[in-house]
Design an enzyme around this catalytic site. Structure first.
Site, PDB file in Angstrom:
ATOM      1  NE  ARG A  68      -4.199  -0.990   6.527  1.00 10.63           N
ATOM      2  CZ  ARG A  68      -3.594   0.247   7.126  1.00 10.63           C
ATOM      3  NH1 ARG A  68      -3.925   1.127   7.718  1.00 10.63           N
ATOM      4  NH2 ARG A  68      -2.809  -0.342   7.497  1.00 10.63           N
ATOM      5  NE  ARG A  74      -3.304  -2.577   9.988  1.00 11.72           N
ATOM      6  CZ  ARG A  74      -1.996  -2.081  10.334  1.00 11.72           C
ATOM      7  NH1 ARG A  74      -1.300  -1.174  11.218  1.00 11.72           N
ATOM      8  NH2 ARG A  74      -0.821  -2.361   9.424  1.00 11.72           N
ATOM      9  CB  CYS A 109      -1.185   0.110   1.107  1.00 11.18           C
ATOM     10  SG  CYS A 109       0.128  -0.293   2.446  1.00 11.18           S
ATOM     11  CD  GLU A 164      -5.116  -4.792   4.435  1.00  4.99           C
ATOM     12  OE1 GLU A 164      -5.095  -4.426   5.823  1.00  4.99           O
ATOM     13  OE2 GLU A 164      -4.280  -5.238   3.718  1.00  4.99           O
TER      14      GLU A 164
HETATM   15  C1  LIG Z   1       0.749  -5.337   2.990  1.00  2.00           C
HETATM   16  S1  LIG Z   1       1.894  -6.380   2.708  1.00  2.00           S
HETATM   17  C2  LIG Z   1       1.103  -7.774   3.386  1.00  2.00           C
HETATM   18  C3  LIG Z   1       0.328  -8.611   4.175  1.00  2.00           C
HETATM   19  C4  LIG Z   1      -0.265 -10.103   5.209  1.00  2.00           C
HETATM   20  N1  LIG Z   1      -1.734  -9.413   5.166  1.00  2.00           N
HETATM   21  C5  LIG Z   1       0.011 -10.067   6.267  1.00  2.00           C
HETATM   22  O1  LIG Z   1      -1.057 -10.477   7.015  1.00  2.00           O
HETATM   23  O2  LIG Z   1       1.523 -10.452   6.462  1.00  2.00           O
HETATM   24  C6  LIG Z   1       2.183  -6.800   1.386  1.00  2.00           C
HETATM   25  C7  LIG Z   1       3.278  -7.789   1.583  1.00  2.00           C
HETATM   26  O3  LIG Z   1       3.441  -8.346   0.138  1.00  2.00           O
HETATM   27  C8  LIG Z   1       5.248  -8.663   0.096  1.00  2.00           C
HETATM   28  N2  LIG Z   1       5.537  -7.743  -1.589  1.00  2.00           N
HETATM   29  C9  LIG Z   1       5.727  -6.734  -2.005  1.00  2.00           C
HETATM   30  N3  LIG Z   1       6.425  -6.809  -3.163  1.00  2.00           N
HETATM   31  C10 LIG Z   1       5.592  -8.091  -3.977  1.00  2.00           C
HETATM   32  C11 LIG Z   1       6.245  -9.250  -4.823  1.00  2.00           C
HETATM   33  N4  LIG Z   1       6.967  -8.134  -5.945  1.00  2.00           N
HETATM   34  N5  LIG Z   1       6.152  -9.827  -4.948  1.00  2.00           N
HETATM   35  C12 LIG Z   1       5.500 -10.904  -3.724  1.00  2.00           C
HETATM   36  N6  LIG Z   1       4.779 -10.400  -2.502  1.00  2.00           N
HETATM   37  C13 LIG Z   1       5.603  -9.124  -2.691  1.00  2.00           C
HETATM   38  C14 LIG Z   1       5.710  -7.985   1.156  1.00  2.00           C
HETATM   39  O4  LIG Z   1       7.421  -8.392   1.135  1.00  2.00           O
HETATM   40  C15 LIG Z   1       4.299  -7.492   1.783  1.00  2.00           C
HETATM   41  O5  LIG Z   1       5.037  -9.103   2.501  1.00  2.00           O
END
Ligand SMILES: C[S@@+](CC[C@H](N)C(=O)[O-])C[C@H]1O[C@@H](n2cnc3c(N)ncnc32)[C@H](O)[C@@H]1O
Length: 416
Positions: free
Chosen positions: A167, A165, A79, A118
């Site tokens: 969202r 939080r 995000c 989300e």
């Molecule tokens: C907002 S977090 C989501 C967290 C998850 N819902 C949780 O409960 O832990 C977004 C996640 O996307 C991952 N991410 C970012 N860029 C990515 C990519 N190019 N490919 C796969 N995952 C990625 C980040 O490392 C991060 O863990």
């Protein structure tokens, strides 16, 4: 008979924890952290759930035809580009925002029955200069692939969780499914957003507003036009709750009907925490400055003078109410404006939160991230995560026949 789920941007598995509690099964997952080589979140995920069908590669490297067939696609997509904390955010066109297109191509290829996504609530307004464009593009895509959509901004603290939080949750239902049909036949009615829809069943809202604030339908909000046109000219004020049915948008604000409250004080460890979490006496003044309100003359690197002002943040954080939103910057005792500081109830001294306390704030089991990652990453992972119980609640609604009202919504219906 739960749904078979694919979890994208899985982090440390917040969606999976919640959905499995509600009887669904994650059959494939992906998590990859671009900012460093070590893959702490993915390692934690694999050590908690096993590494069968868990992939740790950039989502961009995944060929959508290789993702197994599934019924529910979930993800909290990164995000940063929509976040108010980020300056120069570029919205859906920014590098991180562009990850929306990976969800889109997988959904287009696999056409799961349902989607649950989300993001920060700012996604509804992004980008600043063309308010609502990014969400409009997202709705346009989902319409094009064959989905009806319901969304809702939910603040976890309003529904009994110990942290604020806020969202936006986006529920997409393929048009030929039970929920897709339900949206089709009821999504244009004001009471859809207060009691009959997907979200109000577990997250009740104040029903009395129904007469005062009817759903607004913008006659120009048809998303059926050309995608390029949507992207270049679309502007719309999406409200806290809404539906997209067959390309038409219905949206309204709703107020939560809060039922109970847990507080920051409720998650604190009792029985003493190690010295390293306590603030150093020498730095208290610096903490006070950073947390305090200020109005100062400052000069930019280019020599431009301006008045900088910001309000105060309570210091220490009050224990008798839900905490402020957790960011990814917690975890050390060096002074920081956004970090949480509490007065330890046993010693009366000031300290930061422990990793277990931040896990409790996000409704994860104690020690969930204690899988070998550096401690500061435990805080980062929780700052990125979602509040697990909210997902469990949504998972329960997915198990329902939409025609069946929950007892809560039913009680409201009889009284309202
Ligand atoms: C907002 S977090 C989501 C967290 C998850 N819902 C949780 O409960 O832990 C977004 C996640 O996307 C991952 N991410 C970012 N860029 C990515 C990519 N190019 N490919 C796969 N995952 C990625 C980040 O490392 C991060 O863990």
């Amino acid at each position: 008979m739960g749904l078979e789920v694919v979890e994208l941007f899985a982090g440390v598995g917040g969606f999976r924890l919640g959905l499995e509690e509600a009887g669904h099964e994650v059959i494939w997952s992906n998590q990859w952290e671009p900012s460093i080589q070590a893959q702490h979140a993915s390692n934690c995920y694999a050590s908690q759930f096993g590494d069968d069908n868990h992939t740790n590669v950039d989502i961009k490297e995944i060929d959508e035809t290789e993702v197994p067939d599934h019924e529910l696609l979930v993800g909290g997509f990164p995000c940063q580009d929509y976040s108010v904390a980020q300056t120069g955010a570029e919205g859906i066109e920014g590098e991180k925002g562009a990850l929306w297109w990976d969800i889109e191509r997988i959904a287009r290829q696999k056409r799961p029955r349902y989607l649950l996504l989300e993001n920060v609530n700012r996604l509804l307004r992004s980008p600043t200069e063309q308010r609502g464009r990014d969400f409009g593009v997202l709705l346009h895509c989902l319409h094009d692939i064959g989905y009806n959509v319901e969304w809702r901004v939910i603040n976890a603290a309003d529904y009994g969780y110990p942290t604020k939080r806020r969202r936006v949750f986006i529920f997409g239902a393929r048009r030929d499914t039970e929920w897709g049909g339900w949206l089709e036949s009821h999504g244009d009615q004001p009471n859809y957003f207060t009691r009959r829809g997907f979200f109000p069943r577990e997250f009740p809202v104040d029903n009395r507003q129904q007469q005062q604030f009817p759903v607004a339908r913008n006659p120009d909000a048809s998303l059926l036009g050309d995608p390029k046109e949507t992207s270049e000219s679309f502007e719309f004020h999406f409200k806290k709750s809404g539906a997209m049915v067959d390309g038409d948008v219905w949206t309204r604000d709703v107020d939560p009907e809060s039922e109970w409250e847990t507080t920051l004080g409720d998650v604190l460890e009792t029985g003493g925490v190690p010295e390293k979490y306590y603030l150093s006496e020498d730095e208290i003044e610096r903490w006070e400055y950073m947390k305090g309100s200020k109005e100062e003359e400052r000069v930019t690197d280019e020599g431009y003078e301006y008045t900088f002002s910001e309000g105060a943040i309570p210091f220490p954080d009050p224990l008798d109410r839900p905490s402020r939103t957790l960011l990814t910057s917690e975890g050390t005792t060096s002074p920081g404006r956004e970090k949480h500081v509490v007065e330890d109830p046993a010693t009366g001294d000031l300290r930061i939160l422990t990793p277990i306390e931040v896990e409790r704030l996000m409704d994860f089991p104690d020690g969930w991230t204690d899988t070998g990652m550096p401690e500061n990453w435990r805080y980062t992972c929780m700052g990125n995560a979602l509040v697990v119980g909210l997902i469990e609640q949504m998972g329960r609604t997915l198990n329902q026949d939409p025609e069946m009202e929950t007892s809560h919504a039913f009680a409201q219906m009889n009284s309202g």
